[in-house]
Design an enzyme around this catalytic site. Structure first.
Site, PDB file in Angstrom:
ATOM      1  CB  SER A  60      -0.789  -0.026   1.235  1.00 57.64           C
ATOM      2  OG  SER A  60      -1.409   1.288   1.351  1.00 57.64           O
ATOM      3  CG  HIS A  64      -3.763  -1.364  -1.547  1.00 58.70           C
ATOM      4  ND1 HIS A  64      -4.783  -2.171  -1.710  1.00 58.70           N
ATOM      5  CD2 HIS A  64      -4.137  -0.652  -0.675  1.00 58.70           C
ATOM      6  CE1 HIS A  64      -5.902  -1.882  -1.036  1.00 58.70           C
ATOM      7  NE2 HIS A  64      -5.514  -0.833  -0.282  1.00 58.70           N
ATOM      8  CG  ASP A  93      -5.112   2.603   0.747  1.00 59.11           C
ATOM      9  OD1 ASP A  93      -6.052   1.684   0.496  1.00 59.11           O
ATOM     10  OD2 ASP A  93      -4.088   2.263   0.980  1.00 59.11           O
ATOM     11  CG  MET A 128      -8.714   7.556   2.146  1.00 57.91           C
ATOM     12  SD  MET A 128      -7.750   7.268   3.549  1.00 57.91           S
ATOM     13  CE  MET A 128      -6.824   5.907   3.738  1.00 57.91           C
ATOM     14  CG  HIS A 187      -9.347   0.124  -0.510  1.00 60.61           C
ATOM     15  ND1 HIS A 187      -8.573   0.044   0.718  1.00 60.61           N
ATOM     16  CD2 HIS A 187     -10.704   0.056  -0.467  1.00 60.61           C
ATOM     17  CE1 HIS A 187      -9.599  -0.201   1.601  1.00 60.61           C
ATOM     18  NE2 HIS A 187     -10.820   0.061   1.039  1.00 60.61           N
ATOM     19  CG  MET A 231     -11.449   3.374   1.932  1.00 61.60           C
ATOM     20  SD  MET A 231      -9.813   3.363   2.625  1.00 61.60           S
ATOM     21  CE  MET A 231      -8.579   3.323   1.500  1.00 61.60           C
ATOM     22  CG  MET A 241     -11.714  -2.770   4.976  1.00 58.70           C
ATOM     23  SD  MET A 241     -10.258  -2.396   4.192  1.00 58.70           S
ATOM     24  CE  MET A 241      -9.452  -1.461   5.189  1.00 58.70           C
ATOM     25  CG  PHE A 290      -6.130   7.255   9.855  1.00 60.43           C
ATOM     26  CD1 PHE A 290      -5.660   8.381   9.313  1.00 60.43           C
ATOM     27  CD2 PHE A 290      -7.538   7.086  10.270  1.00 60.43           C
ATOM     28  CE1 PHE A 290      -6.450   9.678   9.770  1.00 60.43           C
ATOM     29  CE2 PHE A 290      -8.188   8.181  10.287  1.00 60.43           C
ATOM     30  CZ  PHE A 290      -8.009   9.579  10.011  1.00 60.43           C
ATOM     31  N   GLY A 291      -3.276   4.494   7.751  1.00 57.42           N
ATOM     32  CA  GLY A 291      -2.346   3.477   8.005  1.00 57.42           C
ATOM     33  C   GLY A 291      -1.742   3.095   9.299  1.00 57.42           C
ATOM     34  N   GLY A 292      -1.264   2.037   9.457  1.00 54.36           N
ATOM     35  CA  GLY A 292      -0.359   1.938  10.765  1.00 54.36           C
ATOM     36  C   GLY A 292      -1.280   1.502  12.028  1.00 54.36           C
ATOM     37  CG  ASP A 323      -6.181  -2.530   3.319  1.00 53.43           C
ATOM     38  OD1 ASP A 323      -5.141  -2.296   3.771  1.00 53.43           O
ATOM     39  OD2 ASP A 323      -6.941  -1.861   2.472  1.00 53.43           O
ATOM     40  N   GLY A 324      -5.112  -3.720   6.292  1.00 51.41           N
ATOM     41  CA  GLY A 324      -5.044  -3.216   7.437  1.00 51.41           C
ATOM     42  C   GLY A 324      -4.234  -3.955   8.559  1.00 51.41           C
TER      43      GLY A 324
END
Ligand code: DX5
Ligand code: ZN
Length: 229
Positions: free
Chosen positions: A8, A32, A34, A36, A65, A67, A136, A142-144, A174-175
């Protein structure tokens, strides 16, 4: 089941996207991305102009992806721009059949994503319309974030639904997917693994992809050994 790794770019340096993509190009199955919009999730990243620009600089298939609050309006355009997979959220789409069909007719694979609190069973009738289900393993945005183990039973149930359906549908997680968690996801039946921090937070992103792939492959073999008894 073939293990695929989709790093990602959310965890990459957004000012150097092409370089970051190149750092994993020899080992990643997908990139990937993201998207948003600050409405469906409380964060804003990038949109169609940046994805279109990135597509000119990478040969790795792009996995978008979305969102966003209105995927029915935007998803087909990502497919037309050249994304090889476009995933929309079950919670956001109001016309999933039409949108998934438009993604496919624009030449991309169609994905359907669900948040941790969304149950998979009500979407079983949509399986013929999709190429990938995304479960998910964090709340999106958010990442991390830490991996949510509570989602693993749903990953198992999703794999069973797919097996019963009989098609070639991929199951993505994912996540919070990384060294500590990828084996659990693979054992539960996932076969496409998104990893942001675990790849771009590593000192050698390509080596991290290879390590994650080897872990997932070992866990998949282990799980299928159990299944055979
Ligand atoms: C979160 C995004 C993820 C994110 C995962 O909403 O959908 O793709 O990049 O990041 P990590 O792997 O750091 O949890
Ligand atoms: Zn994502």
């Amino acid at each position: 089941m073939t293990v695929q790794i989709s790093p990602s770019l959310l965890a990459a340096d957004f000012a150097r996207l092409a370089d970051e993509a190149n750092a994993v190009a020899s080992v990643a199955d997908w990139l990937h991305v993201d998207v948003m919009d600050g409405h469906f999730v409380p964060n804003i990243t990038i949109g169609l102009p940046v994805v279109s620009a990135l597509l000119k600089h990478t040969a790795t298939p792009v996995d978008c992806h979305l969102m966003i609050a209105d995927p029915d309006r935007w998803a087909p355009e990502y497919a037309e721009a050249g994304a090889r997979n476009v995933t929309i959220h079950a919670e956001a789409t109001s016309a999933p059949v039409r949108t998934l069909r438009m993604i496919r007719s624009a030449g991309a694979r169609a994905g359907l994503a669900m948040n941790p609190g969304t149950t998979v069973e009500p979407y079983a009738d949509l399986l013929p319309e999709i190429d990938m289900l995304l479960v998910m393993t964090v709340e999106p945005g958010f990442g991390g974030q830490p991996f949510l183990d509570l989602v693993l039973p749903k990953v198992r149930r999703a794999r069973e639904l797919i097996a019963r359906h009989g098609g070639e549908i991929w199951l993505q997680v994912d996540g919070g997917v990384g060294e500590e968690t990828i084996a659990r996801c693979a054992e539960a039946g996932a076969d496409v693994f998104v990893a942001g921090t675990a790849v771009f937070g590593a000192s050698d992103p390509a080596a991290a992809v290879e390590y994650l792939r080897a872990s997932a492959q070992a866990a998949t073999r282990h799980a299928s050994g159990f299944a055979r008894g």
